[in-house]
Design an enzyme around this catalytic site. Structure first.
Site, PDB file in Angstrom:
ATOM      1  N   GLY A   1       0.829  -1.196   0.000  1.00 36.20           N
ATOM      2  CA  GLY A   1       0.000   0.000   0.000  1.00 36.20           C
ATOM      3  C   GLY A   1       0.864   1.247   0.000  1.00 36.20           C
ATOM      4  O   GLY A   1       0.529   2.261   0.607  1.00 36.20           O
TER       5      GLY A   1
ATOM      6  N   ALA B   1       1.802   3.347  -2.430  1.00 40.56           N
ATOM      7  CA  ALA B   1       1.674   4.374  -3.460  1.00 40.56           C
ATOM      8  C   ALA B   1       0.965   5.634  -2.988  1.00 40.56           C
ATOM      9  O   ALA B   1       1.088   6.683  -3.627  1.00 40.56           O
ATOM     10  CB  ALA B   1       0.937   3.808  -4.671  1.00 40.56           C
TER      11      ALA B   1
ATOM     12  N   GLY C   1      -1.036   7.821   0.643  1.00 36.02           N
ATOM     13  CA  GLY C   1      -1.337   7.905   2.060  1.00 36.02           C
ATOM     14  C   GLY C   1      -0.182   7.594   2.983  1.00 36.02           C
ATOM     15  O   GLY C   1       0.951   8.071   2.810  1.00 36.02           O
TER      16      GLY C   1
ATOM     17  N   GLY D   1       1.504   4.815   3.463  1.00 33.58           N
ATOM     18  CA  GLY D   1       2.613   4.089   2.850  1.00 33.58           C
ATOM     19  C   GLY D   1       3.579   5.007   2.131  1.00 33.58           C
ATOM     20  O   GLY D   1       4.800   4.875   2.265  1.00 33.58           O
TER      21      GLY D   1
ATOM     22  N   ALA E   1       3.954   8.222   2.693  1.00 32.59           N
ATOM     23  CA  ALA E   1       4.607   9.065   3.701  1.00 32.59           C
ATOM     24  C   ALA E   1       5.771   8.318   4.347  1.00 32.59           C
ATOM     25  O   ALA E   1       6.840   8.896   4.589  1.00 32.59           O
ATOM     26  CB  ALA E   1       3.595   9.494   4.762  1.00 32.59           C
TER      27      ALA E   1
ATOM     28  N   VAL F   1      -1.545  -8.511  -2.226  1.00 33.66           N
ATOM     29  CA  VAL F   1      -1.001  -9.216  -1.063  1.00 33.66           C
ATOM     30  C   VAL F   1      -1.952 -10.272  -0.528  1.00 33.66           C
ATOM     31  O   VAL F   1      -1.593 -11.010   0.399  1.00 33.66           O
ATOM     32  CB  VAL F   1      -0.610  -8.236   0.057  1.00 33.66           C
ATOM     33  CG1 VAL F   1       0.462  -7.272  -0.429  1.00 33.66           C
ATOM     34  CG2 VAL F   1      -1.809  -7.482   0.601  1.00 33.66           C
TER      35      VAL F   1
ATOM     36  N   ASN G   1       1.391  -2.396   5.350  1.00 32.22           N
ATOM     37  CA  ASN G   1       0.523  -1.232   5.468  1.00 32.22           C
ATOM     38  C   ASN G   1      -0.783  -1.379   4.704  1.00 32.22           C
ATOM     39  O   ASN G   1      -1.772  -0.732   5.044  1.00 32.22           O
ATOM     40  CB  ASN G   1       1.286   0.007   4.961  1.00 32.22           C
ATOM     41  CG  ASN G   1       0.400   1.218   4.819  1.00 32.22           C
ATOM     42  OD1 ASN G   1      -0.113   1.738   5.796  1.00 32.22           O
ATOM     43  ND2 ASN G   1       0.197   1.662   3.579  1.00 32.22           N
TER      44      ASN G   1
ATOM     45  N   TYR H   1     -14.089  -4.402  10.400  1.00 31.78           N
ATOM     46  CA  TYR H   1     -12.805  -3.713  10.274  1.00 31.78           C
ATOM     47  C   TYR H   1     -12.061  -3.726  11.600  1.00 31.78           C
ATOM     48  O   TYR H   1     -10.871  -4.066  11.656  1.00 31.78           O
ATOM     49  CB  TYR H   1     -13.023  -2.273   9.815  1.00 31.78           C
ATOM     50  CG  TYR H   1     -11.747  -1.463   9.776  1.00 31.78           C
ATOM     51  CD1 TYR H   1     -10.872  -1.573   8.698  1.00 31.78           C
ATOM     52  CD2 TYR H   1     -11.405  -0.596  10.814  1.00 31.78           C
ATOM     53  CE1 TYR H   1      -9.694  -0.842   8.661  1.00 31.78           C
ATOM     54  CE2 TYR H   1     -10.232   0.139  10.782  1.00 31.78           C
ATOM     55  CZ  TYR H   1      -9.381   0.004   9.704  1.00 31.78           C
ATOM     56  OH  TYR H   1      -8.205   0.726   9.680  1.00 31.78           O
TER      57      TYR H   1
END
Length: 272
Positions: free
Chosen positions: A12, A14, A16, A18, A20, A66, A92, A158
């Site tokens: 992840g 690319a 947000g 990840g 950062a 993944v 992530n 979640y």
């Protein structure tokens, strides 16, 4: 661990949190960062932007899902083939979408477990996969979310997946594994962060009523920028003990006692 000269894989990666984290790791002199995701446009644009900032080929994008073990494993194989090692894995990738809970469970929990198992296989000091004399060891950071430490009834599935990530950290991070592999397995629990996951949370719950309850709960918590989480990731790379779980909320980083999120054992550092 000093990230200078190290090779990191970020799922992840690319957008947000990840992205950062990738930025912070490269700022500290990492050799390579591999961004993993299944949206090619986002991944190639992110790698291009990082290379403009930090130098040619410092970041690369690898397309992979993944939830598919063979695709995730290919990322490790290719990274070791090209760069000879993997030192850091940031698990992530994740979604908040209780409407499609089977995919949510497979990604949020299964993706983390696959990542940890592959890290043990390819990074562990007892590994022979691509390393005749053993792997380098390293660290696996798992994005668990503060909702893995408390209930949020509007997004029950979640929250359940993130509780499971905490369980994975405590078990795989135990000294039984860390002493054998030389790998620290740690958990990071970001509070509400300015990402698409949060922005669209209300629309992705089992019912509209659940969505409203989720939005109401999240709106009562302080919000923080993704850059803050990237700095927290860097701190964990440097200092976190295996099996430790950390909260980063309102730009403050804490070590958390499990299972009671309110029982915070020590204040660590502020990134305000």
């Amino acid at each position: 661990m000093n990230p200078q000269g190290k090779v990191a894989i970020i799922t992840g990666g690319a957008t947000g949190i990840g992205l950062a984290a990738a930025t912070e790791i490269l700022q500290q002199g990492a050799h390579k960062v591999v961004l993993v995701g299944n949206i090619v446009r986002d991944g190639t644009e992110a790698a291009r932007d990082l290379n403009r900032e930090f130098g040619k080929n410092k970041a690369i994008f690898m397309e992979a899902d993944v939830t598919k073990m063979d695709q995730f494993e290919d990322v490790f194989k290719e990274t070791i083939q090209y760069f000879k090692r993997v030192d850091i894995l940031f698990n992530n990738a994740g979604i908040m979408d209780d409407r499609h809970w089977e995919r949510e469970v497979d990604l949020n929990v299964g993706g983390v477990v696959r990542g940890i198992l592959l890290a043990f296989k390819y990074m562990g000091k007892d590994s022979k996969c691509g390393h005749p004399s053993g792997g380098p060891g390293g660290i696996v950071i798992n994005n668990a979310d503060v909702l893995g430490l408390q209930a949020i009834p509007g997004a029950p599935i979640y929250s359940t997946t993130k509780h499971a990530v905490i369980g994975a950290v405590k078990n795989f991070g135990d000294s039984y594994h860390s002493q054998r592999t030389g790998i620290r397995v740690v958990g990071l629990c970001p509070g509400v962060t300015q990402t698409n996951l949060v922005n669209y949370a209300a629309d992705k719950q089992l019912t509209p009523e659940f969505g409203k309850a989720t939005l109401d709960a999240l709106s009562q918590l302080p919000s923080q920028r993704t850059e803050i989480i990237g700095r927290a990731v860097l701190y964990l790379i440097r200092y976190a003990a295996s099996a430790s779980v950390w909260i980063i909320e309102d730009s403050d980083l804490f070590v958390a006692d499990i299972p009671d999120r309110k029982n915070v054992s020590s204040f660590v550092v502020s990134f305000k």
